[in-house]
Motif scaffolding. Sequence first.
Motif, PDB file in Angstrom:
ATOM      1  N   UNK A 622     -56.907 -22.752  59.941  1.00  0.00           N
ATOM      2  CA  UNK A 622     -56.431 -23.579  61.054  1.00  0.00           C
ATOM      3  C   UNK A 622     -57.262 -24.836  61.265  1.00  0.00           C
ATOM      4  N   UNK A 623     -58.542 -24.794  60.909  1.00  0.00           N
ATOM      5  CA  UNK A 623     -59.341 -26.028  60.970  1.00  0.00           C
ATOM      6  C   UNK A 623     -58.781 -27.049  59.988  1.00  0.00           C
ATOM      7  N   UNK A 624     -58.454 -26.588  58.784  1.00  0.00           N
ATOM      8  CA  UNK A 624     -57.865 -27.492  57.792  1.00  0.00           C
ATOM      9  C   UNK A 624     -56.546 -28.057  58.295  1.00  0.00           C
ATOM     10  N   UNK A 625     -55.691 -27.204  58.841  1.00  0.00           N
ATOM     11  CA  UNK A 625     -54.403 -27.674  59.356  1.00  0.00           C
ATOM     12  C   UNK A 625     -54.570 -28.641  60.510  1.00  0.00           C
ATOM     13  N   UNK A 626     -55.498 -28.337  61.424  1.00  0.00           N
ATOM     14  CA  UNK A 626     -55.726 -29.225  62.572  1.00  0.00           C
ATOM     15  C   UNK A 626     -56.235 -30.583  62.109  1.00  0.00           C
ATOM     16  N   UNK A 627     -57.119 -30.587  61.139  1.00  0.00           N
ATOM     17  CA  UNK A 627     -57.660 -31.854  60.638  1.00  0.00           C
ATOM     18  C   UNK A 627     -56.568 -32.691  59.979  1.00  0.00           C
ATOM     19  N   UNK A 628     -55.805 -32.075  59.088  1.00  0.00           N
ATOM     20  CA  UNK A 628     -54.780 -32.816  58.341  1.00  0.00           C
ATOM     21  C   UNK A 628     -53.707 -33.368  59.273  1.00  0.00           C
ATOM     22  N   UNK A 629     -53.212 -32.554  60.193  1.00  0.00           N
ATOM     23  CA  UNK A 629     -52.105 -33.006  61.037  1.00  0.00           C
ATOM     24  C   UNK A 629     -52.567 -33.991  62.111  1.00  0.00           C
ATOM     25  N   UNK A 630     -53.770 -33.817  62.635  1.00  0.00           N
ATOM     26  CA  UNK A 630     -54.299 -34.805  63.576  1.00  0.00           C
ATOM     27  C   UNK A 630     -54.494 -36.144  62.875  1.00  0.00           C
ATOM     28  N   UNK A 631     -54.954 -36.076  61.635  1.00  0.00           N
ATOM     29  CA  UNK A 631     -55.160 -37.300  60.867  1.00  0.00           C
ATOM     30  C   UNK A 631     -53.826 -37.960  60.522  1.00  0.00           C
ATOM     31  N   UNK A 632     -52.827 -37.151  60.226  1.00  0.00           N
ATOM     32  CA  UNK A 632     -51.511 -37.709  59.903  1.00  0.00           C
ATOM     33  C   UNK A 632     -50.950 -38.500  61.082  1.00  0.00           C
ATOM     34  N   UNK A 633     -51.121 -38.004  62.284  1.00  0.00           N
ATOM     35  CA  UNK A 633     -50.623 -38.723  63.453  1.00  0.00           C
ATOM     36  C   UNK A 633     -51.300 -40.087  63.586  1.00  0.00           C
ATOM     37  N   UNK A 634     -52.570 -40.179  63.202  1.00  0.00           N
ATOM     38  CA  UNK A 634     -53.253 -41.472  63.254  1.00  0.00           C
ATOM     39  C   UNK A 634     -52.743 -42.405  62.161  1.00  0.00           C
ATOM     40  N   UNK A 635     -52.653 -41.889  60.948  1.00  0.00           N
ATOM     41  CA  UNK A 635     -52.323 -42.735  59.805  1.00  0.00           C
ATOM     42  C   UNK A 635     -50.855 -43.173  59.796  1.00  0.00           C
ATOM     43  N   UNK A 636     -49.960 -42.244  60.083  1.00  0.00           N
ATOM     44  CA  UNK A 636     -48.525 -42.527  59.931  1.00  0.00           C
ATOM     45  C   UNK A 636     -47.934 -43.096  61.219  1.00  0.00           C
ATOM     46  N   UNK A 637     -48.126 -42.421  62.329  1.00  0.00           N
ATOM     47  CA  UNK A 637     -47.492 -42.854  63.575  1.00  0.00           C
ATOM     48  C   UNK A 637     -48.260 -43.985  64.275  1.00  0.00           C
ATOM     49  N   UNK A 638     -49.584 -43.867  64.346  1.00  0.00           N
ATOM     50  CA  UNK A 638     -50.378 -44.823  65.124  1.00  0.00           C
ATOM     51  C   UNK A 638     -50.680 -46.102  64.342  1.00  0.00           C
ATOM     52  N   UNK A 639     -51.264 -45.958  63.147  1.00  0.00           N
ATOM     53  CA  UNK A 639     -51.660 -47.131  62.378  1.00  0.00           C
ATOM     54  C   UNK A 639     -50.475 -48.014  61.998  1.00  0.00           C
ATOM     55  N   UNK A 640     -49.311 -47.409  61.833  1.00  0.00           N
ATOM     56  CA  UNK A 640     -48.147 -48.200  61.416  1.00  0.00           C
ATOM     57  C   UNK A 640     -47.757 -49.245  62.456  1.00  0.00           C
ATOM     58  N   UNK A 641     -48.271 -49.125  63.668  1.00  0.00           N
ATOM     59  CA  UNK A 641     -47.910 -50.064  64.733  1.00  0.00           C
ATOM     60  C   UNK A 641     -48.785 -51.310  64.750  1.00  0.00           C
ATOM     61  N   UNK A 642     -49.987 -51.225  64.145  1.00  0.00           N
ATOM     62  CA  UNK A 642     -50.868 -52.393  64.257  1.00  0.00           C
ATOM     63  C   UNK A 642     -51.858 -52.557  63.111  1.00  0.00           C
ATOM     64  N   UNK A 643     -51.958 -51.589  62.212  1.00  0.00           N
ATOM     65  CA  UNK A 643     -53.056 -51.620  61.244  1.00  0.00           C
ATOM     66  C   UNK A 643     -52.544 -51.358  59.835  1.00  0.00           C
ATOM     67  N   UNK A 644     -53.057 -52.126  58.876  1.00  0.00           N
ATOM     68  CA  UNK A 644     -52.620 -51.946  57.488  1.00  0.00           C
ATOM     69  C   UNK A 644     -53.775 -51.684  56.526  1.00  0.00           C
ATOM     70  N   UNK A 645     -55.017 -51.899  56.947  1.00  0.00           N
ATOM     71  CA  UNK A 645     -56.144 -51.694  56.029  1.00  0.00           C
ATOM     72  C   UNK A 645     -56.151 -52.777  54.967  1.00  0.00           C
ATOM     73  N   UNK A 646     -56.430 -52.375  53.739  1.00  0.00           N
ATOM     74  CA  UNK A 646     -56.383 -53.322  52.623  1.00  0.00           C
ATOM     75  C   UNK A 646     -57.657 -54.095  52.409  1.00  0.00           C
ATOM     76  N   UNK A 647     -58.726 -53.778  53.156  1.00  0.00           N
ATOM     77  CA  UNK A 647     -59.980 -54.478  52.968  1.00  0.00           C
ATOM     78  C   UNK A 647     -60.816 -53.861  51.860  1.00  0.00           C
ATOM     79  N   UNK A 648     -61.914 -54.501  51.552  1.00  0.00           N
ATOM     80  CA  UNK A 648     -62.848 -54.029  50.523  1.00  0.00           C
ATOM     81  C   UNK A 648     -64.180 -53.717  51.189  1.00  0.00           C
ATOM     82  N   UNK A 649     -64.652 -52.499  50.998  1.00  0.00           N
ATOM     83  CA  UNK A 649     -65.891 -52.074  51.657  1.00  0.00           C
ATOM     84  C   UNK A 649     -67.094 -52.847  51.126  1.00  0.00           C
TER      85      UNK A 649
END
Length: 668
Positions: A622-649
């Motif tokens: 369940x820790x693995x599931x909680x991490x993956x799905x919480x992260x998915x909400x950030x990457x797919x639903x949240x970031x798609x509204x304002x953030x694209x990344x694409x930078x170089x570290x």
Amino acid sequence: MAVARINKLEFYIHNSVIEDVLASLQEAGSCEIISRQDMDDSEDHSPSRLQHIDSLLSEIRFLLRFLEPYFNDSVSPMARALGERPNYSVQDLEDLSEQTEIKNFAEEMRTRERRLVEIHSEITQIEGAKSILSHLTELPYDLDLLSNGTQTVKGVVGTMPVDNVASCKQAIADVLRENGECFTASFGEKDKEAWVAIFYRRDLEQKALDMCSKFSLSRVDIPGHLTLSVGEELVNFDARREALEQEEDKILGEVSKVAEEWVPTVRALSDYWNILKSRYEALGSSKFTEKTVILKAWAPADSVKKLKAELAPYESVLEMVVSDPAPEDEPPTLLVNKGWNLPFETLTKLYGVPQYGELDPTAFLAPFFFVFFGMCLGDGGYGLVMLGFFVFFLKKFKRMPQGTKQFFNLFVLSGVATVIVGALTGSWFGDLIDVFGVFKFLRPLKNIPVLINPMDDPMSILFVSLALGVVQLFFGLFISFFDCLRKKDYMGAFADQGGWIVFLVGLLLVGGGVSGNLSSSVGSMGKTLALFGAAVLVLTQGRAKTGIAQKAISGVLSLYNVTSYLGDVLSYSRLLALGLASAAIASIINMLAGLAGGIPFVGWIIALVLILGGHLFSVAVNVLGAFVHSLRLQYVEFFSKFYSGGGRSFMPLTYKTHFVSISETKKS
């Protein structure tokens, strides 16, 4: 909560001190060397150095491959990755390099490796020969007849289908008569192949070979050095194998002693020469004149002052020019986060850092991920297990690399969130406290902070999940709105983001009015907002098209994207689903343990195993599931509204090691 300001540095360095300056830059670890795009092979001033270092590293790779399997390492690979490494200064490593003749040592080890390979090869040959001879133990003649033959007689041996043996014997008797003989080894009723040896006079060889072919004899060659009887050769083979194994044991014993002495040194030299390789690769990116080296680099603006101080000893032979990046430049991105935001920086890097000058989303996602993880795992007991596990490692490995430490701290914070949610929902290892009477004294304490039980009232949790989704999506739209204003993209701010914000707010108010949760006047205001927002979108979303008709059609079709927002909101229902799954699994484990506890004598042992093993397994899954799905909400639903990344570290020239830690002071 920002992307660090980056300066462009140009160094003009006298040739005599270039390596010393590069060493200082590498020690400072705050400069990323800019590779020259206009450099051709003829301008590379470091190939001889690099070739020498690559040659040494090649020897190191061989030695580690050969010696490490025989080295009893007191530090596990995991502990080493978490910072348990011996400390060396760069001067220590340089002294070690000067004192060690690695090439001669490597050649000595290669000689031993070659001998081990030869021994293994010979043992394999012996086993193959023994396998063949084991079928010929009944052979009445010495093997010399098969391997070499005499002046007048020769023989062949091999396998033949059992069905052909009788016919072959008869053919030899008919054709070769007294000048030929066929020997057949014993075979069982179920055998399909039989071992057969045919002896013949040399002048009849062609006839004999024709019969071998006719009756499908698969010939096996006997080596020329096998001349004695089968039994004698088998004895010789056993003796030879024993001698080879003794020699192998002796070599391996010597290699084990060598490994204990040399592997730590070889590992340290591996890191040192990799440090030098990075330095010489940076030198290869420089531009050389007759007396000067021109080197360009990126560095955080707040590190420039310290860097000047580091290079002060060379100020008479070095000049550093500091400037801001030009419009055509592509500076790297360095994230700067502090406090509780810092561990969540790991999540941003997993997705991709922003381009230079763009927003760093770390501080925006941090509170949402914190809450979402807690809701997905949702059990205070599981949160305590997480806290204990990761805090233990943080305390045990105090020299943990910064990136790993941030990742562990992320899970510590996630464990805190889980404990909070577990306390508010009354879930501690599921319903363990309520099911087992031994925990009866904890029930009043457990019930004090409880606000809601997801198993009894899942719809309320669903409402909270969807509400959080609405909040996060609008938050993302507002971030994008203000980012467009920051960039002076007013059309993007008011037409794109503003239009959707007004339109979606209007739809929410209309929905609240229709459902009766809001007054009719608020619902009417919502209709007005929705119509106004829709009008803005229809009039502006097709502005990139040509022609009035295409602009209008594109504007109208853009309203269909409202279904995407609806789908995004519904995605947040996974917060309920995962929270219920954790609670349900925990309750099932407790139920099974309770049933097992009723078994006479051994029931309590089985129950204890089920509780410990079941809940530990449930935590891991369940820790693995909680991490993956919480992260998915950030990457797919949240970031798609304002953030694209694409930078170089930002990748500074620094000490990158695998086996040792670099300290500033020399070992005494």
